[in-house]
Design a protein around this motif. Structure first.
Motif, PDB file in Angstrom:
ATOM      1  N   ILE A 242      38.208  36.883  49.353  1.00  0.00           N
ATOM      2  CA  ILE A 242      38.003  37.851  48.649  1.00  0.00           C
ATOM      3  C   ILE A 242      38.723  37.602  47.265  1.00  0.00           C
ATOM      4  O   ILE A 242      40.182  37.551  47.290  1.00  0.00           O
ATOM      5  CB  ILE A 242      38.121  39.362  48.969  1.00  0.00           C
ATOM      6  CG1 ILE A 242      37.569  39.456  50.516  1.00  0.00           C
ATOM      7  CG2 ILE A 242      37.893  40.327  48.100  1.00  0.00           C
ATOM      8  CD1 ILE A 242      36.043  39.442  50.499  1.00  0.00           C
ATOM      9  N   LEU A 243      38.088  37.644  45.898  1.00  0.00           N
ATOM     10  CA  LEU A 243      38.760  37.433  44.780  1.00  0.00           C
ATOM     11  C   LEU A 243      38.898  38.767  44.177  1.00  0.00           C
ATOM     12  O   LEU A 243      38.096  39.569  44.279  1.00  0.00           O
ATOM     13  CB  LEU A 243      37.876  36.547  43.862  1.00  0.00           C
ATOM     14  CG  LEU A 243      38.640  36.210  42.524  1.00  0.00           C
ATOM     15  CD1 LEU A 243      39.395  34.756  42.565  1.00  0.00           C
ATOM     16  CD2 LEU A 243      37.811  36.114  41.345  1.00  0.00           C
ATOM     17  N   SER A 244      40.232  38.873  43.643  1.00  0.00           N
ATOM     18  CA  SER A 244      40.611  40.000  42.965  1.00  0.00           C
ATOM     19  C   SER A 244      41.652  39.692  41.801  1.00  0.00           C
ATOM     20  O   SER A 244      41.990  38.541  41.780  1.00  0.00           O
ATOM     21  CB  SER A 244      41.209  41.202  43.851  1.00  0.00           C
ATOM     22  OG  SER A 244      42.393  40.682  44.655  1.00  0.00           O
ATOM     23  N   TRP A 245      42.059  40.770  40.988  1.00  0.00           N
ATOM     24  CA  TRP A 245      42.965  40.466  40.019  1.00  0.00           C
ATOM     25  C   TRP A 245      44.133  41.589  40.257  1.00  0.00           C
ATOM     26  O   TRP A 245      43.796  42.663  40.394  1.00  0.00           O
ATOM     27  CB  TRP A 245      42.150  40.759  38.704  1.00  0.00           C
ATOM     28  CG  TRP A 245      43.090  40.704  37.366  1.00  0.00           C
ATOM     29  CD1 TRP A 245      43.735  39.342  37.180  1.00  0.00           C
ATOM     30  CD2 TRP A 245      43.420  41.463  36.499  1.00  0.00           C
ATOM     31  NE1 TRP A 245      44.183  39.394  35.984  1.00  0.00           N
ATOM     32  CE2 TRP A 245      43.846  40.851  35.532  1.00  0.00           C
ATOM     33  CE3 TRP A 245      43.115  42.828  36.473  1.00  0.00           C
ATOM     34  CZ2 TRP A 245      44.519  41.430  34.477  1.00  0.00           C
ATOM     35  CZ3 TRP A 245      43.648  43.409  35.326  1.00  0.00           C
ATOM     36  CH2 TRP A 245      44.402  42.462  34.351  1.00  0.00           C
ATOM     37  N   ASN A 246      45.305  41.131  39.900  1.00  0.00           N
ATOM     38  CA  ASN A 246      46.483  41.710  39.889  1.00  0.00           C
ATOM     39  C   ASN A 246      46.980  42.441  39.070  1.00  0.00           C
ATOM     40  O   ASN A 246      48.052  43.054  39.028  1.00  0.00           O
ATOM     41  CB  ASN A 246      47.436  40.937  40.920  1.00  0.00           C
ATOM     42  CG  ASN A 246      48.080  39.703  39.957  1.00  0.00           C
ATOM     43  OD1 ASN A 246      47.509  39.701  38.859  1.00  0.00           O
ATOM     44  ND2 ASN A 246      49.065  38.847  40.415  1.00  0.00           N
ATOM     45  N   GLY A 247      46.405  42.318  37.850  1.00  0.00           N
ATOM     46  CA  GLY A 247      46.711  43.105  36.668  1.00  0.00           C
ATOM     47  C   GLY A 247      47.850  42.225  35.847  1.00  0.00           C
ATOM     48  O   GLY A 247      48.414  42.972  34.865  1.00  0.00           O
ATOM     49  N   LYS A 248      48.042  41.061  36.248  1.00  0.00           N
ATOM     50  CA  LYS A 248      49.168  40.239  35.314  1.00  0.00           C
ATOM     51  C   LYS A 248      48.506  39.456  34.417  1.00  0.00           C
ATOM     52  O   LYS A 248      48.330  39.872  33.423  1.00  0.00           O
ATOM     53  CB  LYS A 248      50.113  39.695  36.564  1.00  0.00           C
ATOM     54  CG  LYS A 248      50.770  40.570  37.456  1.00  0.00           C
ATOM     55  CD  LYS A 248      51.721  39.903  38.223  1.00  0.00           C
ATOM     56  CE  LYS A 248      52.589  40.608  39.151  1.00  0.00           C
ATOM     57  NZ  LYS A 248      53.518  39.894  40.311  1.00  0.00           N
ATOM     58  N   GLN A 249      48.036  38.226  34.718  1.00  0.00           N
ATOM     59  CA  GLN A 249      47.790  37.448  33.774  1.00  0.00           C
ATOM     60  C   GLN A 249      46.182  37.332  33.639  1.00  0.00           C
ATOM     61  O   GLN A 249      45.486  37.473  34.685  1.00  0.00           O
ATOM     62  CB  GLN A 249      48.174  35.791  34.199  1.00  0.00           C
ATOM     63  CG  GLN A 249      49.738  35.411  34.224  1.00  0.00           C
ATOM     64  CD  GLN A 249      49.932  34.269  34.429  1.00  0.00           C
ATOM     65  OE1 GLN A 249      49.431  33.021  33.869  1.00  0.00           O
ATOM     66  NE2 GLN A 249      50.923  34.024  35.413  1.00  0.00           N
ATOM     67  N   GLU A 250      45.881  37.262  32.363  1.00  0.00           N
ATOM     68  CA  GLU A 250      44.382  37.519  32.084  1.00  0.00           C
ATOM     69  C   GLU A 250      43.470  36.412  32.709  1.00  0.00           C
ATOM     70  O   GLU A 250      42.250  36.864  33.280  1.00  0.00           O
ATOM     71  CB  GLU A 250      44.110  37.692  30.605  1.00  0.00           C
ATOM     72  CG  GLU A 250      42.779  37.854  30.316  1.00  0.00           C
ATOM     73  CD  GLU A 250      42.627  38.162  28.583  1.00  0.00           C
ATOM     74  OE1 GLU A 250      42.067  37.065  27.894  1.00  0.00           O
ATOM     75  OE2 GLU A 250      42.882  39.195  28.129  1.00  0.00           O
ATOM     76  N   GLN A 251      43.896  35.134  32.778  1.00  0.00           N
ATOM     77  CA  GLN A 251      43.163  34.093  33.210  1.00  0.00           C
ATOM     78  C   GLN A 251      43.475  33.754  34.762  1.00  0.00           C
ATOM     79  O   GLN A 251      42.864  32.815  35.220  1.00  0.00           O
ATOM     80  CB  GLN A 251      43.285  32.807  32.103  1.00  0.00           C
ATOM     81  CG  GLN A 251      42.886  33.174  30.891  1.00  0.00           C
ATOM     82  CD  GLN A 251      41.307  33.134  30.948  1.00  0.00           C
ATOM     83  OE1 GLN A 251      40.667  34.160  30.545  1.00  0.00           O
ATOM     84  NE2 GLN A 251      40.530  32.251  31.427  1.00  0.00           N
ATOM     85  N   LEU A 252      44.297  34.579  35.119  1.00  0.00           N
ATOM     86  CA  LEU A 252      44.532  34.050  36.646  1.00  0.00           C
ATOM     87  C   LEU A 252      44.159  35.255  37.573  1.00  0.00           C
ATOM     88  O   LEU A 252      44.512  36.340  37.517  1.00  0.00           O
ATOM     89  CB  LEU A 252      46.076  34.035  36.835  1.00  0.00           C
ATOM     90  CG  LEU A 252      46.456  33.084  38.095  1.00  0.00           C
ATOM     91  CD1 LEU A 252      45.946  31.442  37.691  1.00  0.00           C
ATOM     92  CD2 LEU A 252      48.159  32.984  37.740  1.00  0.00           C
ATOM     93  N   ALA A 253      43.332  34.917  38.649  1.00  0.00           N
ATOM     94  CA  ALA A 253      42.996  35.630  39.691  1.00  0.00           C
ATOM     95  C   ALA A 253      43.653  35.335  41.013  1.00  0.00           C
ATOM     96  O   ALA A 253      43.958  34.176  41.027  1.00  0.00           O
ATOM     97  CB  ALA A 253      41.378  36.164  39.942  1.00  0.00           C
TER      98      ALA A 253
END
Length: 285
Positions: free
Chosen positions: A183-194
């Protein structure tokens, strides 16, 4: 002679006065001639200096006018350059998108981003395509480089998109070489990194693998490019996998809305199964 002596004796004071006055007059005459020349010389210098100053001031004022004209010309040229640059960038984006569409069997809706909010963990996009253009909720939004997000709200001519870089976004993904799922999600840190979660330690996922959307997605069709594995580190039960996103959100301008959604029957069944078994799933809106 005696008379002259008497006259001189009787009037010597007046005669001396006349003599001194004559000498004084001569001295004054000579002094006046020198002072006049000196005055004329100084006057000429003063006049020349004043003229030079006035000339400098005039040239300075002319330079200001010239500078204003040059600044105006530069602003016009800058506007033209900006406009031409925007046209070139749009043209390049359109050409790239057109080539991708020509090579894809899937139907797309062209759209342009008209508003964005990229300053919080709840980033949002607004595109200029809505119900009248065929856009529906839960359609995937992408570029030729990768997944951008999902449609969460539509009006007649606009749609709101939740991008991948949103705290509540998630999507089922799979690696291309060994079919590792997660499952791909975003931790809210780097814009280009999930982050790709729930990757078992038994999998053989590796760096540089390409990640696509999987069959398990409740909104995205299978095979949409998402990004590339940047780093893999083992944790207690799963791998921690960092994925460099394919879509460049810093320069995002035009997007494609995929004119296909997940089968409602499949989506409903997956949601019911997830509620019963509490299997990690994509956040729904």
């Amino acid at each position: 002679m005696l008379n002259f002596y008497k006259v001189f004796k009787n009037n010597n004071a007046y005669l001396l006065l006349l003599f001194y006055c004559s000498i004084a007059g001569l001295l004054i005459k000579f002094e006046q001639d020198y002072s006049l020349q000196n005055l004329l010389s100084r006057g000429i210098e003063l006049r020349a200096g004043v003229s030079q100053r006035l000339s400098d001031i005039y040239r300075y004022l002319q330079l200001n006018d010239e500078n204003e004209k040059l600044a105006l010309q530069n602003s016009v040229l800058l506007a033209e350059i900006i406009e031409q640059g925007s046209v070139l960038r749009d043209s390049a984006s359109i050409n790239r998108t057109a080539r991708f569409i020509d090579s894809s069997p899937i139907s797309f809706i062209h759209a342009r981003i008209v508003e964005r909010r990229f300053n919080t963990n709840e980033n949002l996009l607004i595109i200029n395509a809505g119900i009248k253009q065929g856009v529906e909720v839960d359609m995937a939004v992408m570029t030729p480089e990768g997944l951008v997000g999902r449609v969460i709200q539509v009006s007649n001519n606009y749609a709101k998109v939740m991008p991948v870089i949103h705290a509540e976004f998630s999507v089922s993904v799979v690696s291309d070489s060994n079919s590792t799922q997660g499952i791909l999600s975003w931790n809210g840190k780097q814009e280009q990194l999930a982050q790709m979660d729930y990757v078992p330690l038994s999998s053989s996922i590796g760096v540089n693998e390409i990640i696509h959307t999987a069959d398990f997605s409740t909104f995205a069709i299978r095979g949409i490019p998402v990004g590339q594995v940047l780093n893999v580190e083992p944790d207690q039960k799963f791998y921690r996998v960092d994925v460099r996103l394919g879509a460049d959100f810093s320069s995002l301008n035009r997007v494609l809305v995929v004119k296909k959604t997940t089968d409602p029957e499949k989506k409903s069944l997956m949601e019911n199964t997830a509620d019963e078994d509490q299997i990690p799933e994509e956040v729904q809106n």
